[in-house]
Each structure stands twice: as structure tokens, then as C-alpha cells.
Design a protein around this motif. Sequence first.
Motif, short mmCIF file in Angstrom:
data_model
loop_
_atom_site.label_atom_id
_atom_site.label_comp_id
_atom_site.label_asym_id
_atom_site.label_seq_id
_atom_site.Cartn_x
_atom_site.Cartn_y
_atom_site.Cartn_z
N UNK A 168 -24.36 56.43 9.96
CA UNK A 168 -23.50 56.24 11.15
C UNK A 168 -24.24 55.40 12.19
N UNK A 169 -25.50 55.74 12.45
CA UNK A 169 -26.29 55.02 13.46
C UNK A 169 -26.40 53.54 13.10
N UNK A 170 -26.65 53.28 11.81
CA UNK A 170 -26.81 51.89 11.35
C UNK A 170 -25.57 51.08 11.68
N UNK A 171 -24.39 51.65 11.39
CA UNK A 171 -23.15 50.91 11.61
C UNK A 171 -22.89 50.75 13.11
N UNK A 172 -23.09 51.85 13.86
CA UNK A 172 -22.80 51.79 15.30
C UNK A 172 -23.68 50.76 16.00
N UNK A 173 -24.96 50.63 15.54
CA UNK A 173 -25.85 49.70 16.24
C UNK A 173 -25.69 48.27 15.74
N UNK A 174 -25.14 48.06 14.55
CA UNK A 174 -25.09 46.71 13.99
C UNK A 174 -23.72 46.10 13.83
N UNK A 175 -22.70 46.91 13.79
CA UNK A 175 -21.39 46.38 13.42
C UNK A 175 -20.95 45.28 14.38
N UNK A 176 -20.54 44.19 13.83
CA UNK A 176 -19.99 43.10 14.64
C UNK A 176 -21.04 42.11 15.11
N UNK A 177 -22.33 42.40 14.90
CA UNK A 177 -23.35 41.45 15.36
C UNK A 177 -23.43 40.30 14.37
N UNK A 178 -23.79 39.14 14.87
CA UNK A 178 -23.88 37.93 14.05
C UNK A 178 -24.89 38.13 12.93
N UNK A 179 -25.94 38.88 13.24
CA UNK A 179 -27.03 39.06 12.27
C UNK A 179 -26.51 39.73 10.99
#
Length: 427
Positions: A305-316
Motif C-alpha cells: 500500500x505504501x509503495x503505491x501511495x508514495x509512487x502512483x502517478x509519478x513520472x518515474x
Amino acid sequence: MTRKLYQEDVYKKECESTVVDIQGSGTAGAPFVLVLDETIFFPTGGGQPCDLGTIDGIPLTEVYEKDGVVFHKLLPFSQENQDQTSIAKWKVGGRASCVLDWERRFEHMQRHCGEHILSGIFFRECGGVNRGFHMGSGYMTIDIDLPGITWEEAQRIETMTNEVIWANVPVTTRYYEDRAEAEKLPLRKALTVDEDISIVSVGDESNPADCVACCGTHPSTSGQVGLLKVLKLENYKGMTRVYFKAGREALIDYQNKHRVLSELHVKYSSDDNDLLVKMNVQDEKNKEVRQELNLMKNTLIGKAIDEILSNYGTAELKKEGHRISSPWLLIREYPYFQVNNLLTISKALTEKLAGPKPLIALVSTRENIVILATSGKHDCGKIVKDNAHVWRGKGGGNAAGARVMFPSRDDLDCFITFVSQVCQNAK
Ligand SMILES: [Zn+2]
């Protein structure tokens, strides 16, 4: 009235009778029912199922009695037993050869007599009267009119019952025309008929293990019952219902239980004395392992969950080629999570994801299951209902969440590709 040969000689297994009446035509809708001048077949009655066997080679399906006449219903003719039509040419006054299914009858005799002895001992030892008898296909029950009989008491009665069996005392049936004469006996139950009374006694009539009116079939000695085992007790309408087995069925039960127990002993390296202890130890170990596994899984779920919440939508993340098609669609695959774990993740994401609300597709690659969830504009249930069947998917849900299972990974991938296109088009 049919002459009942089983009352004269309960061990008679065959007889030649004269046909008195023929009903039916042998079809499924109107099977043959024969009335004979005399019969070896016991009709259903007194809690005992009827005898079966054959008449001129044709199997009986039911034997019943009405006003002293015994009716023999035969298996209807069909494609399978068509050749029997040549045998079944009965006529009134002609002869019919009867053969008893002796194994079935003897088991009924063992069970029924076992019930006599058990009921008799309950009456003698506790004063409890058997108010209901049921002879089922796998066990028997009697309802003793005493509440709360303890297991210890029942075991004491069970032992005494088996002692009567081992003593191999005679089992006798006497017929009385006169009620007053029959009532001189130490009867377990009051008589309900005035004439044609048959009294069954187990053991000496002056101090019998049982003495009661009965029209069933019984072996000539108690030893033929072989064995009786009480299985359980139940409170029933202010009485105690006693479940038990007797005769061959009790032996088969012991054989089955011994087989199960032997397999458990091999599995747990145990014997009768320490099996339960070893099973409890194993249960404790399993509990610890489950707790450990849950802890690790919850940690992994939290990380996912943390991984998705912190990364979702970022260009990276888009660059890395994760299966993210657009800000409107989030796809993740997990080889080790079960469906309920994916539901936990999707719930957290629909609640916590900031920004545009994507359609979330979580895939359990182990089970070929897709969980769809969203708090946005898509209708998950409709997507599944309208499209999953194209790739043999089965599932359903509502607008906010749905699940669908596919027969193969290829089908699942096609569905995911389709969902991606839906999201692209809807952008
Ligand atoms: Zn009886």
C-alpha cells in the motif's frame, strides 16, 4: 390372512408359496404386488424395516401388511431387467419361489434384539421406559423417558447389555390369546392390544433382561447380537435420546474407527494414550506458524500500500514500465497474496489515493483472479458483467468493487488489456 412363516421359524430362508392375489402389471407406474398364502418376508412394522429378497428371481422393493395380509411389491420391469418378464408369469393358484435376503434380515434381527436388551436394562436399572424407537440406516435411537442420563450411566448400561449378550441367554417369543395371562409377565411396557399378543423375553422369564410385546424378528439367543455400542446421548423433549449400533453394523463401525485411528497414529507417531496430547501440541505449533505468517503478510500488505501511495502517478514510475497505463488506471500483480489480501489493499487505495480517482485492478497471479475497485467514475460490476465472459471469466460485484476469476493467465491478460483500453478511451 397370510401365514407368517417367520413367526414359526425365523431362520427359514426359502419357501414355495401359492399365489393368492396379483395386483399391478409390472410397469413402473403399476408394479406387481403379490399376496401369497404364506410368506417368509417380514413386513415393515414395529420400528423394524421390511425384509427384502426375490420372488421367482425378481427383487422385492417393499413388503407391507394390512389387516393381517402381507403384500409383496416387486421391482418394475425396465430395459435393464427385461428378461425377467419371461419369469413373471404368475397366476392365482400358481406357485411362487421366495428367497430371503438373509444378510439384511439377520442384521435387522441383531439390531432389533440389541435394542430389546438395551431398553430392558435401562428399565431395570433406572426405571426409564423406551418411548420411541428408530432403526435408521446407519444407527438406531431409543428415547428413554428420563431427562439428563449421564454418559457414565449410559456406559454402565452398555456394559451390562453386552454382559447379557455374552451370557447367550435364550430369546423366546410366546403368543397369548388372553391379555390377562400375558400381563402376569414382568412387562417393560403396558399392553396396547387385547388379543393376538406376542411377548418377547430375553433370558429367564422370572428375571428377564427384557420382556415386552413385540412382533419383530429376533435371533434365538442373545449371543447372536454380537456387540452393542452406545454412540451418544441427546436431550430430547424432556427425555434422553440414546444413539447406538448393534451386531454387524457395530463391528463395521469399529473397523472403520480403528482404520481412522491407525492412520492418525502413523501421522502423529502416537498410540491410543498420547494421540490427543500430540494433536494438541501440533495444533499449538500450527497456531504459532499461522500467527507468524499473518504478521509477515500484514507487513507485506502495508508495504504494498505504501509503495503505491508514495509512487502512483509519478513520472518515474511510468518510466519503469510498471503496468500503469494512465492516471486513470492502476494495475498491480501479486504472486503471493490471496483475494482477501487484495481486498485489503484495494480498500486502502480507494480511501487514500490522492488526486484523480483511478480504476484499480489488482491481480492474484496464483489464482488468476482480478479485483477491480474504484471511488471514481467507472462501474466495476458493469465492466465485469458486460465483458469478463468473453474470456471465460466468472464473477461479479457492484460499482465500487468487483472480482472475476479466469480459467487461464492468457484469458486474464486479455481482460486486463481490454480494461486498459476502456480507461484510455474514457480519459
Ligand atoms: Zn422385538
